[in-house]
Structures are given as structure tokens and as C-alpha cells.
Design a protein around this motif. Structure first.
Motif, PDB file in Angstrom:
ATOM      1  N   GLY A   1      31.361  21.631  -7.659  1.00 38.47           N
ATOM      2  CA  GLY A   1      32.615  20.901  -7.534  1.00 38.47           C
ATOM      3  C   GLY A   1      32.417  19.395  -7.604  1.00 38.47           C
ATOM      4  N   GLN A   2      33.469  18.710  -8.004  1.00 41.19           N
ATOM      5  CA  GLN A   2      33.387  17.265  -8.192  1.00 41.19           C
ATOM      6  C   GLN A   2      34.468  16.523  -7.407  1.00 41.19           C
ATOM      7  N   SER A   3      34.880  17.080  -6.280  1.00 36.16           N
ATOM      8  CA  SER A   3      35.929  16.429  -5.490  1.00 36.16           C
ATOM      9  C   SER A   3      35.423  15.159  -4.819  1.00 36.16           C
ATOM     10  N   GLY A   4      34.110  15.101  -4.572  1.00 31.30           N
ATOM     11  CA  GLY A   4      33.547  13.953  -3.881  1.00 31.30           C
ATOM     12  C   GLY A   4      33.748  13.988  -2.378  1.00 31.30           C
ATOM     13  N   ARG A   5      34.276  15.109  -1.852  1.00 34.93           N
ATOM     14  CA  ARG A   5      34.589  15.187  -0.427  1.00 34.93           C
ATOM     15  C   ARG A   5      33.742  16.217   0.320  1.00 34.93           C
ATOM     16  N   LEU A   6      32.772  16.803  -0.358  1.00 28.86           N
ATOM     17  CA  LEU A   6      31.989  17.862   0.271  1.00 28.86           C
ATOM     18  C   LEU A   6      31.245  17.349   1.506  1.00 28.86           C
ATOM     19  N   LYS A   7      30.569  16.232   1.391  1.00 24.50           N
ATOM     20  CA  LYS A   7      29.811  15.712   2.530  1.00 24.50           C
ATOM     21  C   LYS A   7      30.739  15.309   3.664  1.00 24.50           C
ATOM     22  N   HIS A   8      31.865  14.714   3.330  1.00 23.11           N
ATOM     23  CA  HIS A   8      32.832  14.303   4.351  1.00 23.11           C
ATOM     24  C   HIS A   8      33.336  15.514   5.131  1.00 23.11           C
ATOM     25  N   CYS A   9      33.649  16.589   4.419  1.00 21.26           N
ATOM     26  CA  CYS A   9      34.154  17.796   5.076  1.00 21.26           C
ATOM     27  C   CYS A   9      33.074  18.467   5.911  1.00 21.26           C
TER      28      CYS A   9
END
Length: 285
Positions: free
Chosen positions: A175-183
Motif C-alpha cells: 500500500g501507498q497511503s503513507g499512514r501505515l507507520k502512523h497507524c
């Protein structure tokens, strides 16, 4: 499909397994408890009184689904946001209900929407799951796993693994949402410093990372088999696609019952790996 099962078209459109679809269909919020217990309930321990983080006396009391808004990018217009803005249809932002904590959140929302308590059958499933955590903790504690798949699945699995004492040392997704680490930071804040988070990743990226991580197992779909084989560690198949085993469409990992199946699968995989590599044959733990 005869018998009320999910059709092939439904499965294709949803991108989920048949077991996942059936899980949603069988959920019931019944104010009347089951009159008779199942005979099978006598063969497993049950710890129903362990408090939920959302119930009286639990850690983090009062933290409801509204705390999960981090999963929603506020700059993106979603269907849920549109329904709330236009028609005031409540929008609950939740992760996949994998494991005790995430499933507690899910049932908390159902209780809030329906005004009814969670049926006793699910409370019993929860109690048996926690009891199994206690029984098998010594076999899984401090093991290290590579987890990959769709972002929502990776987040749910990381939450579940943190419950049972396994460290998800690599959490990867294409995935390329860029929010994986934040979540992940919000779901497993105490472990994020030990996790290598890989966005827009492929299996070559994971293989390079794994060389210095000393993982004990890989958790994901069948496409990770070659990675597991290269590392010489077992693969626990979760997600889609599972095309090198029979019955992948029936593998449930959602809810307390799905977490129970997944927990047993992970534990037995680790036990089998240790047993197969032992120089002394044994048949008792």
C-alpha cells in the motif's frame, strides 16, 4: 448459492474470504441469553471475567471508537464522512476486529448502536480465547514475526501479535497511503521502536530487512512462501490469496473465534518447527 452462503461474485467483489463474509452475516445482537450451554464448553477453560479495556475496571476505560479516528485521512472524502455530513449517519472508524482488544472495540460499537448487550455466545468465545492465551503464552512469548499484506490486515495482525507476546519485527505492505507507520504507532505504541515498517514494499525489500531481524515465522498470504523458504522459517497463511493450500476461503481470523483459530495455528506452527528440528524425538510437551 444454496444454503444462504456467499456467492462467488460476492467474494470477488469484496476481496475477502468466504469465511469473512459469513462472519459478518452470522453476527447477532440478541438480548436473550442462550438457554443451554454447548457441550463443548466443558472441554475448554474460560476466563469471562477478564475486563475489557472498554468496560468497567478495564485499562483505558472510556476509550471508545472515537479514539480510532487516526485510521481516517481527514483530507480524503470517504463514503462514511459523506453520509455523516449529508444525512447524519454515524461514522465509526475501526480497524479489523482481530484479537481481543480490536474485537472488544467492534462489539462496543454494536452495543452502542443497538442498545443491547453482547450475546453470551461471544462472551464465552472471548473467555475461551483469553484462557488459551494463558495456556500457550510460554510457547509464543518473544517470538519474532514478519507480517505483510493489505495495510488494514497488517495493522490488525500487529495488534493481535502484541497481545500474545509476539513482536512483529517487520510490518510490510504494498500500500501507498503513507499512514501505515502512523497507524501502527497508535495501535502498538510500546512496540513501534522495534518494528521496521515498510510502505510500498515487495518481497525483496522484506528479505533484505529480515537478514538482521532474526525472525521466527512469516505471517501473510501464499505469495510469501518463497521468502519463508529462503529464510528457513515457517509461513502461517493469512489473508488473500491462499492458493497453495485447500480451504483458504474458509480460514477465519476476525472476531474472537477467528482469533482463536489464528492463535492455535501460530502456536502449533511454532511447536511443530521446534519439534521437527529437535535432535531428540518427543511426543509430549
Amino acid at each position: 448459492m444454496a444454503g444462504g452462503g456467499a456467492t462467488l461474485e460476492e467474494i470477488k467483489l469484496s476481496g475477502r474470504s468466504k469465511a469473512t463474509i459469513e462472519f459478518g452475516r452470522t453476527l447477532q445482537v440478541n438480548p436473550h441469553p442462550d438457554p443451554l450451554p454447548s457441550r463443548g464448553e466443558g472441554t475448554s477453560g474460560n476466563l469471562p471475567n477478564i475486563p475489557s479495556p472498554l468496560r468497567s475496571g478495564g485499562k483505558g476505560q472510556g476509550e471508545g471508537p472515537q479514539k480510532r479516528k487516526f485510521l481516517n485521512n481527514q483530507d480524503i472524502q470517504t463514503a462514511g464522512k459523506w453520509l455523516w455530513e449529508c444525512f447524519r449517519v454515524p461514522d465509526y472508524i475501526l480497524g479489523l476486529p482481530i484479537g481481543v482488544h480490536e474485537t472488544d472495540l467492534f462489539f462496543h460499537v454494536l452495543e452502542e448502536i443497538s442498545g443491547l448487550p453482547t450475546p453470551s455466545k461471544y462472551e464465552m468465545e472471548r473467555g475461551r480465547l483469553i484462557d488459551s492465551y494463558v495456556d500457550a503464552h510460554k510457547y509464543v512469548f518473544q517470538k519474532r514475526a514478519i507480517v505483510y499484506g493489505e495495510e488494514d490486515l497488517v495493522i490488525g495482525l500487529a495488534s493481535f501479535l502484541s497481545e500474545i507476546g509476539i513482536i512483529p519485527v517487520i510490518c510490510a505492505s504494498g500500500g501507498q497511503s503513507g499512514r501505515l507507520k502512523h497507524c501502527l504507532s497508535a495501535v502498538v505504541p510500546g512496540l513501534i521502536s522495534e518494528i521496521s515498517v515498510c510502505d510500498d514494499a515487495d518481497f525483496m525489500d522484506m528479505a533484505e530487512k529480515a537478514e538482521s531481524m532474526s525472525p521466527d515465522l512469516v505471517i501473510g498470504n501464499s505469495k510469501g512462501y518463497f521468502l519463508a523458504r529462503k529464510l528457513g522459517i515457517p509461513l502461517v497463511r493469512v489473508g488473500f490469496p491462499i492458493h497453495d493450500r485447500i480451504g483458504g476461503q474458509r480460514l477465519l481470523h476476525l472476531g474472537y473465534r477467528g482469533a482463536q483459530r489464528l492463535f492455535d495455528d501460530i502456536t502449533n506452527t511454532l511447536l511443530r518447527e521446534k519439534q521437527d528440528k529437535s535432535e531428540v524425538g518427543y511426543s509430549y510437551m
